[in-house]
Write a protein that holds these residues in place. Structure first.
Motif, mmCIF file in Angstrom:
data_model
loop_
_atom_site.group_PDB
_atom_site.id
_atom_site.type_symbol
_atom_site.label_atom_id
_atom_site.label_comp_id
_atom_site.label_asym_id
_atom_site.label_seq_id
_atom_site.Cartn_x
_atom_site.Cartn_y
_atom_site.Cartn_z
ATOM 1 N N PRO A 123 33.134 46.585 15.794
ATOM 2 C CA PRO A 123 33.904 47.707 15.245
ATOM 3 C C PRO A 123 33.539 49.012 15.939
ATOM 4 N N LEU A 124 34.532 49.846 16.132
ATOM 5 C CA LEU A 124 34.280 51.163 16.716
ATOM 6 C C LEU A 124 33.709 52.122 15.683
ATOM 7 N N MET A 125 34.013 51.846 14.425
ATOM 8 C CA MET A 125 33.560 52.720 13.351
ATOM 9 C C MET A 125 33.564 51.925 12.056
ATOM 10 N N ILE A 126 32.622 52.231 11.179
ATOM 11 C CA ILE A 126 32.567 51.600 9.859
ATOM 12 C C ILE A 126 32.646 52.700 8.817
ATOM 13 N N VAL A 127 33.573 52.554 7.881
ATOM 14 C CA VAL A 127 33.746 53.536 6.816
ATOM 15 C C VAL A 127 33.765 52.813 5.474
ATOM 16 N N GLY A 128 33.648 53.567 4.418
ATOM 17 C CA GLY A 128 33.688 53.013 3.067
ATOM 18 C C GLY A 128 33.376 54.105 2.063
ATOM 19 N N GLN A 129 33.655 53.832 0.806
ATOM 20 C CA GLN A 129 33.331 54.784 -0.256
ATOM 21 C C GLN A 129 31.852 54.668 -0.607
ATOM 22 N N ALA A 130 31.128 55.786 -0.458
ATOM 23 C CA ALA A 130 29.679 55.772 -0.669
ATOM 24 C C ALA A 130 29.301 55.775 -2.144
ATOM 25 N N ARG A 131 30.165 56.226 -3.007
ATOM 26 C CA ARG A 131 29.893 56.247 -4.446
ATOM 27 C C ARG A 131 31.147 55.854 -5.184
ATOM 28 N N PRO A 132 31.057 54.964 -6.154
ATOM 29 C CA PRO A 132 29.856 54.234 -6.557
ATOM 30 C C PRO A 132 29.490 53.161 -5.544
ATOM 31 N N LEU A 133 28.312 52.576 -5.747
ATOM 32 C CA LEU A 133 27.825 51.546 -4.848
ATOM 33 C C LEU A 133 28.056 50.158 -5.439
ATOM 34 N N ALA A 134 27.977 49.172 -4.586
ATOM 35 C CA ALA A 134 28.057 47.782 -5.020
ATOM 36 C C ALA A 134 26.914 47.013 -4.363
ATOM 37 N N VAL A 135 26.578 45.866 -4.932
ATOM 38 C CA VAL A 135 25.531 45.007 -4.399
ATOM 39 C C VAL A 135 26.114 43.608 -4.240
ATOM 40 N N GLU B 138 29.134 34.847 -15.951
ATOM 41 C CA GLU B 138 29.920 35.971 -15.436
ATOM 42 C C GLU B 138 29.875 37.181 -16.364
ATOM 43 N N ALA B 139 29.650 36.954 -17.636
ATOM 44 C CA ALA B 139 29.626 38.072 -18.587
ATOM 45 C C ALA B 139 28.287 38.801 -18.600
ATOM 46 N N ALA B 140 27.278 38.237 -17.952
ATOM 47 C CA ALA B 140 25.943 38.829 -18.003
ATOM 48 C C ALA B 140 25.820 39.971 -17.008
ATOM 49 N N ASN B 141 25.034 40.986 -17.380
ATOM 50 C CA ASN B 141 24.761 42.099 -16.489
ATOM 51 C C ASN B 141 23.575 41.763 -15.593
ATOM 52 N N ALA C 100 23.699 46.972 -13.314
ATOM 53 C CA ALA C 100 24.906 46.647 -12.556
ATOM 54 C C ALA C 100 25.772 45.694 -13.359
ATOM 55 N N THR C 101 27.074 45.825 -13.189
ATOM 56 C CA THR C 101 28.046 44.946 -13.859
ATOM 57 C C THR C 101 28.858 44.203 -12.811
ATOM 58 N N LEU C 102 29.314 43.015 -13.170
ATOM 59 C CA LEU C 102 29.992 42.135 -12.223
ATOM 60 C C LEU C 102 31.340 42.726 -11.799
ATOM 61 N N LEU C 103 31.578 42.704 -10.486
ATOM 62 C CA LEU C 103 32.865 43.117 -9.932
ATOM 63 C C LEU C 103 33.740 41.903 -9.639
ATOM 64 N N ASP C 104 33.243 41.015 -8.802
ATOM 65 C CA ASP C 104 34.011 39.831 -8.434
ATOM 66 C C ASP C 104 33.070 38.787 -7.861
ATOM 67 N N ILE C 105 33.588 37.596 -7.701
ATOM 68 C CA ILE C 105 32.821 36.465 -7.161
ATOM 69 C C ILE C 105 33.592 35.890 -5.990
ATOM 70 N N GLU C 106 32.883 35.625 -4.909
ATOM 71 C CA GLU C 106 33.520 34.964 -3.778
ATOM 72 C C GLU C 106 33.880 33.535 -4.185
#
Length: 349
Positions: free
Chosen positions: A249-261, A275-278, A293-299
């Motif tokens: 990639p020539l450049m990497i961008v993204g929203q810095a806040r909020p964060l995800a893990v 899935e309901a557990a924090n 942290a709360t669950l966003l999605d699962i691959e």
């Protein structure tokens, strides 16, 4: 006697040295205290995983649809930019010149169409009316000459050849009048509808070509897809960059806040995952710094593990499933790309 005492003394010294070495070896066997101990295991059952901090939007890898020479870079790492903000621009001189040519062709076609729509000109009508008047006058003269020669023919004062020429002249004058009247009628009707449609179609083609060139020109300026932060910059003015087929990639961008893990969870713990557990994330090096942290999605797929610890009992065929968690709040001191420890609550032991 003396020999026996000497041997006894040597034995006692050797025994003392052995005891001292044993004591020292016991001291070395004791593990040193950890400078930064890992997070304490909570009393409730958990799933422990390794995670990497990433933008909530995931990392957006910026490329370019065409290759070219970089003319300008408008941002630097850490800049916050709005959607549509130019990030960098490739050399556009060739396409800019082509666009000017296309626009000139469009202007020429527009002028030609306007000229066709403006027909007939008043000057042209006056010329056509004058030509008809001249043809009528010639017809009148030819009629008079034919009538006069007809009378002379009856009186035997003119030859038959002269009379026949007068008749032919009369027919020619009549045909000229008919042609002049047809030309005038055609001119009064204006441009033929089919000619207008051809001119309009030609103008449409030229406008499409100009729009296509304008689009290609716009593609040379890469803009931010969303409101984001420039996380990584790998392009400089003067460099030649390949097209999007390259993986770098020539450049990497993204929203810095909020964060995800993004957490890697061993497939052996899949049956215990709730899935309901924090979850709680801990900063490596200082487990006192943590965040909920709360669950966003699962691959949807279980994939081979990429990051390996190097432990002797670790096999390269370990597979994991990945879950993404949203870090509550502003993320505190956590940074994008940082590895963290993650504890996910579960009701199963």
């Amino acid at each position: 006697m003396r020999t026996a005492l000497a041997l006894l003394a040597v034995a006692l010294v050797a025994l003392g040295l052995s005891a001292r070495m044993a004591a020292n070896s016991r001291d070395l066997a004791e593990p040193p205290a950890l400078r930064t101990p890992p997070p304490e295991k909570p009393p409730t059952p958990i799933i422990a995983g390794s995670g990497v901090v990433e933008p909530i939007t995931e990392e957006i890898r910026i490329g370019t649809p065409v290759g070219g020479l970089v003319a300008e870079v408008f941002v630097k790492e850490g800049d916050e930019v709005a959607a549509g903000t130019p990030l960098f621009r490739l050399d556009d001189r060739e396409l800019a010149a082509e666009l000017r040519t296309r626009e000139a062709e469009v202007a020429e076609a527009e002028a030609a169409l306007a000229r066709l729509r403006a027909l007939p000109r008043r000057e042209s009508l006056r010329i056509a009316e004058a030509a008809r008047s001249e043809a009528l006058a010639n017809l009148e003269l030819a009629t008079l000459r034919e009538e006069r020669l007809a009378q002379l023919q009856d009186a035997r004062a003119a030859s038959r050849e002269a009379y026949e020429e007068a008749q032919a002249g009369l027919k020619q004058a009549a045909a000229q009048v008919e042609a002049a009247e047809a030309d005038l009628a055609l001119l009064r009707q204006g441009t033929w509808a089919e000619d207008l449609r051809v001119a309009e179609a030609n103008l449409g083609v030229l406008r499409t070509r100009a729009a296509e060139t304008n689009v290609n020109l716009g593609r040379l300026t890469v803009t931010a897809p969303i409101d984001c932060v420039v996380l990584n910059l790998n392009v400089r003015p003067g460099e030649y960059v390949p097209n999007a087929s390259d993986t770098s990639p020539l450049m990497i961008v993204g929203q810095a806040r909020p964060l995800a893990v993004r957490v890697d969870i061993d497939e052996t713990d899949l049956w215990r995952f709730d899935e309901a557990a924090n979850a709680t994330i801990f900063m490596r090096g200082n487990p006192q710094i943590s965040a909920n942290a709360t669950l966003l999605d699962i691959e949807p797929r279980v994939v081979p593990k990429v990051s390996l610890t190097g432990a002797r009992n670790e096999r390269v065929d370990i597979r994991v499933f990945q879950a993404r968690y949203r870090v509550e709040g502003d993320g505190g001191n956590f940074r994008i790309g940082q590895q963290v420890d993650v504890h996910i609550l579960t009701g199963s032991s």
